[in-house]
Design a protein around this motif. Structure first.
Motif, PDB file in Angstrom:
ATOM      1  N   ASP A 229      10.657 -10.975   5.078  1.00 22.25           N
ATOM      2  CA  ASP A 229       9.949 -12.216   5.407  1.00 22.25           C
ATOM      3  C   ASP A 229      10.683 -13.453   4.902  1.00 22.25           C
TER       4      ASP A 229
ATOM      5  N   CYS B 199      12.685  -4.690   3.287  1.00 22.43           N
ATOM      6  CA  CYS B 199      11.251  -4.427   3.142  1.00 22.43           C
ATOM      7  C   CYS B 199      10.438  -5.711   3.034  1.00 22.43           C
ATOM      8  N   TYR B 200       9.138  -5.496   2.969  1.00 25.07           N
ATOM      9  CA  TYR B 200       8.175  -6.552   2.712  1.00 25.07           C
ATOM     10  C   TYR B 200       7.458  -6.159   1.428  1.00 25.07           C
ATOM     11  N   LYS B 201       7.470  -7.045   0.432  1.00 21.11           N
ATOM     12  CA  LYS B 201       6.940  -6.727  -0.905  1.00 21.11           C
ATOM     13  C   LYS B 201       5.494  -6.235  -0.899  1.00 21.11           C
ATOM     14  N   LYS B 202       4.678  -6.718   0.050  1.00 22.08           N
ATOM     15  CA  LYS B 202       3.264  -6.351   0.064  1.00 22.08           C
ATOM     16  C   LYS B 202       2.973  -5.072   0.851  1.00 22.08           C
ATOM     17  N   CYS B 203       3.993  -4.483   1.435  1.00 24.21           N
ATOM     18  CA  CYS B 203       3.838  -3.276   2.251  1.00 24.21           C
ATOM     19  C   CYS B 203       3.816  -2.039   1.349  1.00 24.21           C
ATOM     20  N   SER B 204       2.769  -1.243   1.433  1.00 22.93           N
ATOM     21  CA  SER B 204       2.648  -0.066   0.570  1.00 22.93           C
ATOM     22  C   SER B 204       3.730   0.969   0.890  1.00 22.93           C
TER      23      SER B 204
ATOM     24  N   GLU C 156      14.198  -9.011   1.287  1.00 24.59           N
ATOM     25  CA  GLU C 156      12.825  -9.263   1.718  1.00 24.59           C
ATOM     26  C   GLU C 156      12.834  -9.755   3.160  1.00 24.59           C
TER      27      GLU C 156
ATOM     28  N   CYS D  88       6.739   0.340   1.964  1.00 21.94           N
ATOM     29  CA  CYS D  88       7.976  -0.196   1.376  1.00 21.94           C
ATOM     30  C   CYS D  88       8.005   0.036  -0.132  1.00 21.94           C
ATOM     31  N   ARG D  89       6.896  -0.219  -0.786  1.00 21.84           N
ATOM     32  CA  ARG D  89       6.828  -0.005  -2.239  1.00 21.84           C
ATOM     33  C   ARG D  89       7.038   1.468  -2.576  1.00 21.84           C
TER      34      ARG D  89
END
Length: 117
Positions: free
Chosen positions: A33, A6-11, A31, A13-14
């Motif tokens: 990225d 995932c990407y931490k800033k992706c809603s 992560e 993904c969260r």
């Protein structure tokens, strides 16, 4: 063991991560990225998924649009596409969930998690 990429800033993904935690499912987190999948991983995932390679591209992402890949992908070989994906994690569709020989990408991850209930 499940691996969630995932990407931490992706809603999205969260949201997926929260659902896995709520279900008390053990998983490892990567992560996208910071630890970009390499060409070999991408080839393996593509083969196992049975999906068109284009599904691995984050077609709504800024980098995809800036590079005008919509017009370029059709003229690129799979090898060139794997190379491109392995250079920038933001080009890769997310989330990705790996479980044994199964690969889920994007909205399919949520569907899979819903089926776990």
């Amino acid at each position: 063991m499940i691996e969630l990429i995932c990407y931490k800033k992706c809603s999205t993904c969260r949201d997926v991560e929260k659902k896995l935690k709520d279900l008390k499912v053990e998983y490892t987190y990567r992560e996208i990225d910071k630890e970009i999948p390499n060409q070999e991983e991408l080839k393996e995932w593509h083969k196992k998924s049975g999906l068109p390679l284009k599904r691995f591209f984050n077609t709504s992402g800024k980098v995809y649009r800036e590079m005008k890949l919509k017009d370029k992908l059709q003229d690129m070989s799979h090898e060139d596409q794997y190379l491109l994906l392995s250079k920038d994690g933001m080009l890769i569709k997310r989330p990705i969930l790996l479980y044994e020989d199964q690969i889920y990408i994007g909205p399919d991850v949520k569907k899979y998690i819903e089926s776990m209930k």
